[in-house]
Motif scaffolding. Structure first.
Motif, PDB file in Angstrom:
ATOM      1  N   ARG A  58      -7.606  -4.244   2.788  1.00  0.00           N
ATOM      2  CA  ARG A  58      -6.379  -5.011   2.977  1.00  0.00           C
ATOM      3  C   ARG A  58      -5.354  -4.290   3.851  1.00  0.00           C
ATOM      4  NH1 ARG A  58      -2.933  -8.926  -0.156  1.00  0.00           N
ATOM      5  NH2 ARG A  58      -0.787  -8.459   0.467  1.00  0.00           N
ATOM      6  N   ALA A  59      -5.087  -3.045   3.551  1.00  0.00           N
ATOM      7  CA  ALA A  59      -4.034  -2.326   4.280  1.00  0.00           C
ATOM      8  C   ALA A  59      -4.346  -2.243   5.768  1.00  0.00           C
ATOM      9  CB  ALA A  59      -3.850  -0.934   3.690  1.00  0.00           C
ATOM     10  N   ALA A 119      -3.969  -5.734   7.346  1.00  0.00           N
ATOM     11  CA  ALA A 119      -2.557  -6.091   7.473  1.00  0.00           C
ATOM     12  C   ALA A 119      -1.912  -5.347   8.639  1.00  0.00           C
ATOM     13  CB  ALA A 119      -1.829  -5.780   6.168  1.00  0.00           C
ATOM     14  N   PRO A 134       1.411  -4.590   4.025  1.00  0.00           N
ATOM     15  CA  PRO A 134       0.401  -4.878   2.988  1.00  0.00           C
ATOM     16  C   PRO A 134       0.959  -4.911   1.573  1.00  0.00           C
ATOM     17  CG  PRO A 134       0.173  -2.625   3.781  1.00  0.00           C
ATOM     18  CD  PRO A 134       1.178  -3.297   4.680  1.00  0.00           C
ATOM     19  N   ALA A 149      -6.014  -9.845   4.333  1.00  0.00           N
ATOM     20  CA  ALA A 149      -4.629  -9.398   4.209  1.00  0.00           C
ATOM     21  C   ALA A 149      -3.764 -10.370   3.418  1.00  0.00           C
ATOM     22  CB  ALA A 149      -4.024  -9.193   5.601  1.00  0.00           C
TER      23      ALA A 149
END
Length: 376
Positions: free
Chosen positions: A196-197, A200, A207, A279
Motif C-alpha cells: 500500500r505505502a 500510494a 498512505p 492504495a
C-alpha cells in the motif's frame, strides 16, 4: 500440455467487460502453455454496420439513457423459452450477420474456442450441429448472474463466476460435469502482491489517510459531480477519480483539484488500476462483473453506484449478500454511505475481509487449466 495448441477467443465489444475477460483468458493461456498460439477476435469486426449498432451503440444508449427499459428487456428475454418466436428471430439474424466471422475461424483452424459472450457461442452451436465445427467450444460467463441467453447446448464446458450461476446452469439442463466454478477472469496484475505505502507514494497519495477510488468506466460518466459533492461533504477524504478516456471530464476534475490540493487526484485512462486499488480503502464503482471481480481479487470493499437494472443489479445483490459491498442508488445515497463508513470504520474492515474471501484472483488460469486438460 506439450502440444502447441491454437486457442481462439471470441468476444463482443458491447461494453468492455466481455473483451477484458477474453484478454485475461488469453493471457492465462500463454502463461500456462507458452507454446500455444492464442488469438482474440471481436465478433463486431465481422458483422455489418447495422448489426453492430444494435449490439453496441444501441445497447450502450439503452443502458445509459433508459436503464429501466433495459431492465425490463433483460428480464423478459431471460424468461423467454428457447423456442419462442422472438428467440428464433434473433438467432436467424445472428446467423445471417456473422458469415465473415465463420470464415475467420476456418482460417485460424483452432483446436478449441472460448466465448466470453453468448453471440458467438450461439453461432457455433449451429455450426457444431451442422458438423462444420468439430473442435470443443467453451463459454465463460462474465457476471454473477445467469441470463438464459448463456444457456447454449453443444458446448464443451461452462466457466461460472459463482456457485449459484453453476446451480442455475444445471437447472436449465447443462450437464454437471460440464460446469466449472472458476470465477470471472481478470488480468494477472490483480493477483500480484501490492504494498500500500509504495503504491500510494507512486501517485502522490498519503498512505495514512482514508483513500477512496472513484471509477467512471471508459467514458468517465458522472464522476465530475460526484467528486465535487464527495470532497465537499468530507474534508478528510483523499479521493482518486478515474475519468477514463473522457478528456473533457478530466480537465474539469483537474480544475476542481487545483482548489482542493492533496485531496482530489484525477486521472485519465490508466493501466495502473491494480496499484490504485492497493492504495484505496474503498472503491466506488458501477457493479460490472469484471470491475467488481478485480476489486474482490484485491480485497478492496465496494460502494456500488446506481447499478443498471439487469445484470448490474444482480451483481450488486450477490456482492451485498456476501458482505463485500454496499449500494447507493443516487448521489444522496453515496454521501450518506461515505459518512456512515467514516463514522463506523469497523464496517469497512468487515467488508474488506469479505471481499478478500470472495475474490478469485486466479480465475482465468483456473478456467484455462481445465480447458487445456480437456484437450490433452
Amino acid at each position: 500440455m506439450a502440444r502447441a495448441y491454437r486457442i481462439l477467443f471470441l468476444s463482443v465489444s458491447a461494453g468492455a467487460g466481455h473483451m477484458r475477460a477474453a484478454e485475461a483468458l488469453k493471457e492465462a493461456t500463454v502463461l500456462l502453455a507458452p507454446q500455444a498460439e492464442a488469438l482474440h477476435l471481436d465478433v463486431m469486426d465481422y458483422v455489418p454496420s447495422t448489426f453492430r449498432k444494435i449490439y453496441t451503440d444501441y445497447y450502450i444508449k439503452l443502458v445509459t439513457k433508459h436503464p429501466a427499459l433495459w431492465g425490463m428487456l433483460y428480464q423478459a428475454s431471460s424468461e423467454a423459452a428457447p423456442d419462442a418466436v422472438s428467440q428464433k428471430l434473433r438467432r436467424a439474424v445472428e446467423r445471417l450477420s456473422t458469415r465473415p466471422l465463420r470464415r475467420a475461424i476456418d482460417e485460424f483452424q483452432p483446436d478449441a474456442i472460448v466465448c466470453t459472450h453468448f453471440l458467438p457461442a450461439e453461432l457455433l452451436m449451429r455450426e457444431i450441429g451442422k458438423g462444420r465445427v468439430k473442435v470443443p467450444v467453451f463459454v465463460q460467463i462474465t457476471d454473477f448472474d445467469l441470463h438464459r441467453m448463456w444457456v447454449i447446448p453443444r458446448m464443451a464446458g461452462f466457466f461460472a463466476g459463482n456457485d449459484e450461476v453453476a446451480y442455475r446452469l444445471a437447472a436449465h439442463g447443462i450437464e454437471a460435469g460440464d460446469i466449472h466454478v472458476t470465477g470471472i477472469p481478470i488480468m494477472p496484475a490483480f493477483a500480484e502482491d501490492h504494498e500500500r505505502a509504495a503504491c500510494a507514494a507512486a501517485f502522490g497519495l498519503d498512505p495514512t489517510r482514508r483513500t477512496y477510488l472513484l471509477m467512471g468506466g471508459g467514458a468517465g460518466l458522472g464522476v465530475g459531480p460526484l467528486a465535487k459533492r464527495l470532497t465537499a461533504a468530507d474534508p478528510d477524504l483523499q479521493l482518486v477519480v478515474l475519468a477514463g478516456k473522457n478528456r473533457k471530464v478530466l480537465e474539469e476534475l483537474q480544475a476542481l483539484a487545483a482548489a482542493r490540493p492533496d485531496r482530489l487526484f484525477p486521472l485519465g485512462f490508466t493501466p495502473e488500476v491494480p496499484r490504485l486499488m492497493a492504495a484505496a480503502d474503498l472503491v466506488i464503482t458501477k457493479p460490472g462483473g469484471l470491475s467488481t471481480s478485480e476489486c474482490l481479487a484485491m480485497g478492496v470493499p465496494m460502494l456500488l453506484s446506481a447499478p443498471i437494472p439487469g445484470q448490474e443489479e444482480r451483481n450488486a445483490d450477490y456482492l451485498m449478500e456476501n458482505g463485500a459491498a454496499m449500494k447507493a442508488i443516487d448521489e444522496i445515497g453515496l454521501e450518506y454511505h461515505i459518512a456512515l463508513l467514516k463514522a463506523q470504520p469497523q464496517r469497512l474492515e468487515a467488508m474488506r475481509l469479505k471481499a478478500r474471501a470472495l475474490g478469485r484472483p486466479h480465475a482465468a488460469q483456473d478456467a484455462m487449466r481445465i480447458m487445456l486438460e480437456k484437450l490433452s
